[in-house]
Design a protein around this motif. Structure first.
Motif, short mmCIF file in Angstrom:
data_model
loop_
_atom_site.label_atom_id
_atom_site.label_comp_id
_atom_site.label_asym_id
_atom_site.label_seq_id
_atom_site.Cartn_x
_atom_site.Cartn_y
_atom_site.Cartn_z
N GLY A 149 0.62 -1.15 -0.03
CA GLY A 149 0.01 0.03 0.14
C GLY A 149 0.80 1.23 0.08
O GLY A 149 2.22 1.31 0.20
N ILE A 150 0.22 2.40 -0.13
CA ILE A 150 0.83 3.61 -0.31
C ILE A 150 0.32 4.74 0.63
O ILE A 150 -1.01 4.90 0.41
CB ILE A 150 1.16 4.01 -1.55
N GLY A 151 1.00 5.37 1.53
CA GLY A 151 0.08 6.28 2.51
C GLY A 151 0.89 7.63 1.84
O GLY A 151 1.88 7.89 1.50
N ILE A 152 -0.19 8.55 2.07
CA ILE A 152 -0.07 10.00 1.41
C ILE A 152 -0.27 11.05 2.66
O ILE A 152 -1.47 11.04 3.18
CB ILE A 152 -0.84 10.46 0.28
N ARG A 153 0.71 11.80 3.02
CA ARG A 153 0.49 12.61 4.06
C ARG A 153 0.82 14.17 3.63
O ARG A 153 1.68 14.41 2.98
CB ARG A 153 1.38 12.24 5.25
N ILE A 154 -0.08 15.03 3.97
CA ILE A 154 0.30 16.57 3.65
C ILE A 154 0.13 17.53 5.16
O ILE A 154 -1.05 17.17 5.88
CB ILE A 154 -1.15 17.05 2.62
N PHE A 155 1.00 18.39 5.04
CA PHE A 155 1.08 19.21 6.17
C PHE A 155 0.57 20.75 5.53
O PHE A 155 1.11 20.97 4.42
CB PHE A 155 2.53 19.42 6.80
N THR B 118 -3.92 3.94 0.15
CA THR B 118 -4.71 3.38 -1.04
C THR B 118 -3.68 1.95 -1.24
O THR B 118 -2.57 2.12 -1.16
CB THR B 118 -4.69 4.11 -2.51
N ASN B 119 -4.09 1.09 -1.90
CA ASN B 119 -3.79 -0.11 -2.53
C ASN B 119 -3.52 -0.01 -3.65
O ASN B 119 -2.61 -0.94 -4.30
CB ASN B 119 -4.45 -1.39 -1.84
N ASN B 120 -4.10 0.91 -4.42
CA ASN B 120 -4.07 1.23 -6.05
C ASN B 120 -2.84 1.92 -6.04
O ASN B 120 -2.73 3.10 -5.89
CB ASN B 120 -5.32 1.67 -6.48
N ASN B 121 -1.83 1.57 -6.90
CA ASN B 121 -0.78 2.39 -7.40
C ASN B 121 -0.69 2.84 -8.47
O ASN B 121 0.41 3.28 -9.23
CB ASN B 121 0.80 1.44 -7.17
N SER B 122 -1.88 2.72 -9.44
CA SER B 122 -1.97 3.43 -10.47
C SER B 122 -1.88 5.02 -10.58
O SER B 122 -2.04 5.64 -9.45
CB SER B 122 -3.20 3.14 -11.21
N LEU B 123 -1.24 5.54 -11.36
CA LEU B 123 -1.18 7.12 -11.27
C LEU B 123 -2.35 7.86 -11.08
O LEU B 123 -2.48 8.82 -10.25
CB LEU B 123 -0.51 7.74 -12.77
N SER B 124 -3.57 7.32 -11.79
CA SER B 124 -4.84 7.97 -11.59
C SER B 124 -5.33 7.90 -10.17
O SER B 124 -5.83 8.78 -9.62
CB SER B 124 -5.71 7.34 -12.75
N SER B 125 -5.19 6.75 -9.69
CA SER B 125 -5.73 6.43 -8.22
C SER B 125 -4.83 7.30 -7.21
O SER B 125 -5.59 7.86 -6.34
CB SER B 125 -5.35 4.94 -7.87
N LEU B 126 -3.50 7.33 -7.50
CA LEU B 126 -2.64 8.04 -6.61
C LEU B 126 -2.96 9.73 -6.42
O LEU B 126 -3.15 10.18 -5.60
CB LEU B 126 -1.26 7.91 -6.74
N TYR C 256 -5.29 14.50 -4.42
CA TYR C 256 -6.27 15.50 -4.65
C TYR C 256 -7.35 15.55 -3.22
O TYR C 256 -7.56 16.63 -2.74
CB TYR C 256 -6.82 15.60 -5.85
N ARG C 257 -8.17 14.63 -3.13
CA ARG C 257 -8.90 14.49 -2.26
C ARG C 257 -8.24 14.70 -0.88
O ARG C 257 -9.07 15.36 0.12
CB ARG C 257 -9.59 13.06 -1.92
N SER C 258 -7.18 14.29 -0.34
CA SER C 258 -6.58 14.54 0.89
C SER C 258 -6.43 16.15 0.88
O SER C 258 -6.45 16.81 1.94
CB SER C 258 -5.17 13.82 0.80
N ALA C 259 -5.62 16.63 -0.23
CA ALA C 259 -5.51 18.09 -0.12
C ALA C 259 -6.68 19.13 0.11
O ALA C 259 -6.73 19.65 0.87
CB ALA C 259 -4.81 18.45 -1.42
#
Length: 461
Positions: free
Chosen positions: A51-57, A67-75, A80-83
Motif C-alpha cells: 500500500g501507499i500512504g500520503i500525508r500533507i501538512f 490506498t492499495n492502488n498504485n496506478s497514477l490516476s488512483s494516486l 487531491y481528495r486529501s488536499a
C-alpha cells in the motif's frame, strides 16, 4: 516501487490547496508465521501487504490517506481528495519538486533472507524450543512455540526532495509454557527477536529459551503468594526495562510532550530522575530488534540521550510534533504499516549501566522483593501511573534471596520511581517486545541493568 516521475506528480497534486509539505510512504511487505502447539504444527501463514500512504501538512494541520492502488490516476485522486481536506484549491503556482535519491548503508547485515529459507529449517527451530520447554519437568502441561519473520520494503519521498528506499528484515521466536498442578496454572514466556534473518539462531539457542519459559512457569507454580505493602524492590535487567519504557518512555515522546500531555513537558534541563539514572533511546544498534537504518519519515536513526545523570536532556521527536515544539526531528518517527500515520516512537530504549554490582544490590536489602522478570501491565500516559505484573519474583530478607512468590504487582508513578532509583547495576541487558500506540504496533527493545528502587508499592494477596 514508484518511479521518481510518478512521485513528483503525486506530491505536486498534494499541494494544490496550499499545503507546505507532502510525503509518500510506499510499503511492500511479506510476513510469515508458524505455530507449534503440543508438538504439532497448528498453523503456517504467509501473506503479502502492499500500500501507499500520503500525508500533507499545512502549518500545524495534517491529513493522511492510503490506498492499495498504485496506478497514477488512483494516486492523483487520493492526493487531491486529501488536499481538499486542508482547504480550497489555490491558483498560485507550485514550486518545482526536485528529488535527490538518498543512498543508505545498512547497519543490519542479513545473511539469510526469509524468502530463501525452507519451512523445514524454521520448523526445526520451533521443535528445539518446544522440546526444551516440554522436557523440563512433568508439570509442564502445554507448550506453544511460534516463529515469525518479516521482510518490509519501503520507499519514502517528500516535497523537501527526499527519495529513499530501505529493506527491513526481522525474525522472532516466542515460547509460552504452562505448568499445572490440579486446578492451578502458571505461565512462563520467552520471546527473543532480532533485526536479522534466521541466522539469529546461530547466536540464540531456541532450546534454552524453551527451558527458560518452562522454568519460570514451574517456579511460579510452586511459589507462595506474595505479601502486599511498601518495600524496597530490586528489578532485574532485560525485560525489567519495560517499566521505564511504559511509565516514562512514552511520556518523552513528542506526541505527548507537544500537546502538554506529559509530566515531562517543558522540563528540559531539569532533574527528573536520580543522579544514578541515564536513559537512552538508540535506533542505531546493529541488528537489534528495535533498530532501523532510517525512520519512517526517511531520517537517519540516531542515539538519543533522554536523561543524563538524572537531568532531562531530550525528547523523541517526529516531523509534525517537531513543528509544534520548534525542535528538530530525532529519527524517531515510526509506524506499523502504510495504514498508519507516523509519529514519535521508541526504538531500543534502556537505562544505561551503572557501577553497582547486582550482588551488592541484593545484599543491601533488608526486606523487599526481587522482581526477576516482569509481565504485562497498564499505564496512564498522561500521569505515568502504572501497574505491572511480576512474572517471576522472590522475597529478599537480610540481603539474601529467599523463596519465590507469585501474584506480585508493582504499582507506582513513573516520575516518582525515577527519583527513587538509588542503585544501578553494571549488568545491562535488553529484551524484545511489541509496543502499541497511535501509529500501530512496532518492534521495540526495552532494557536496563538491575536497579534498586528504595520504596515501591507491591500488590499481592
Amino acid at each position: 516501487m514508484l518511479s521518481k516521475n510518478v512521485v513528483v506528480e503525486v506530491l505536486a497534486k498534494c499541494l494544490v490547496t496550499g499545503g507546505d509539505f507532502a510525503e509518500i510512504f510506499e510499503e511492500d511487505s511479506i510476513n510469515n508465521s508458524i505455530s507449534l502447539v503440543d508438538g504439532k504444527i497448528d498453523d503456517a501463514i504467509g501473506g503479502r501487504s502492499y500500500g501507499i500512504g500520503i500525508r500533507i501538512f499545512k502549518g500545524l494541520n495534517s491529513v493522511y490517506a492510503y490506498t492499495n492502488n498504485n496506478s497514477l490516476s488512483s494516486l492523483l485522486d487520493t492526493a487531491y481528495r486529501s488536499a481538499l481536506a486542508l482547504g480550497e484549491v489555490k491558483e498560485s503556482s507550485i514550486n518545482e519538486i526536485l528529488l535527490n535519491e538518498k543512498k543508505i548503508t545498512t547497519i543490519h547485515p542479513i545473511i539469510y533472507y526469509p524468502k530463501d529459507v525452507a519451512y523445514d529449517r524454521k520448523i526445526s527451530v520451533l521443535k528445539s524450543a518446544y522440546n526444551g520447554a516440554k522436557n523440563f519437568n512433568q508439570d509442564i502441561s502445554q507448550v506453544v512455540a511460534s516463529y515469525a519473520d518479516r521482510e518490509q520494503n519501503v520507499l519514502i519521498a517528500n516535497t523537501e526532495g527526499l527519495y529513499v528506499q530501505d529493506t527491513r528484515i526481522r525474525t522472532r521466536l516466542g515460547v509460552s509454557a504452562i505448568a499445572s498442578k490440579g486446578s492451578e496454572n502458571q505461565t512462563g514466556f520467552e520471546g527473543p527477536g532480532r533485526h536479522m534473518g534466521i541466522e539469529m539462531f546461530d547466536a540464540i539457542d531456541p532450546e534454552y529459551h524453551g527451558r527458560e519459559a518452562a522454568r519460570i512457569a514451574y517456579t511460579m507454580l510452586h511459589a507462595k503468594n506474595c505479601p502486599a505493602g511498601n518495600m524496597t524492590v530490586a528489578i532485574d535487567n532485560g525485560f525489567g526495562g519495560v517499566i521505564f519504557h511504559e511509565a516514562c518512555g512514552h511520556a518523552l515522546e513528542a506526541s505527548a510532550v507537544a500537546k502538554g500531555n506529559s509530566v515531562f513537558a517543558n522540563k528540559l534541563g531539569e532533574q527528573i530522575a536520580s543522579a544514578k539514572v541515564t536513559a537512552i533511546d538508540d535506533g542505531t544498534v546493529s541488528n537489534a530488534w528495535g533498530s532501523l537504518n532510517i525512520d519512517d519519515e526517511g531520517n537517519n536513526t540516531q542515539k538519543n540521550v533522554l536523561i543524563e545523570n538524572g537531568i532531562l536532556k531530550g525528547y523523541l521527536i517526529d516531523k509534525l510534533n517537531g513543528r509544534r515544539m520548534n525542535m528538530k526531528a530525532t529519527g524517531s518517527s515510526r509506524r506499523q504499516s502504510y495504514k498508519f500515520q507516523p509519529t514519535s516512537r521508541m526504538t531500543n530504549t534502556y537505562i544505561a549501566a551503572g557501577n553497582d554490582k547486582p550482588d551488592a544490590i541484593i545484599k543491601s536489602m533488608e526486606d523487599g522483593l526481587y522482581a526477576k522478570k516482569l509481565g504485562g501491565g497498564s499505564v496512564n500516559p498522561v500521569t505515568g501511573e502504572f501497574n505491572f505484573a511480576v512474572q517471576e519474583g522472590y522475597l529478599v530478607k537480610n540481603g539474601e534471596i529467599q523463596e519465590p512468590v507469585r501474584g506480585a504487582s508493582l504499582i507506582g508513578k513513573g516520575s516518582e520511581v525515577l527519583m527513587d532509583i538509588d542503585m544501578v547495576g553494571d549488568n545491562l541487558e535488553v529484551a524484545q517486545g511489541m509496543c502499541g500506540s497511535s501509529s500501530g504496533s512496532i518492534p521495540t527493545n526495552v532494557g536496563q541493568p538491575m536497579i534498586r528502587v528504595k520504596k515501591m508499592t507491591v500488590g499481592g494477596r
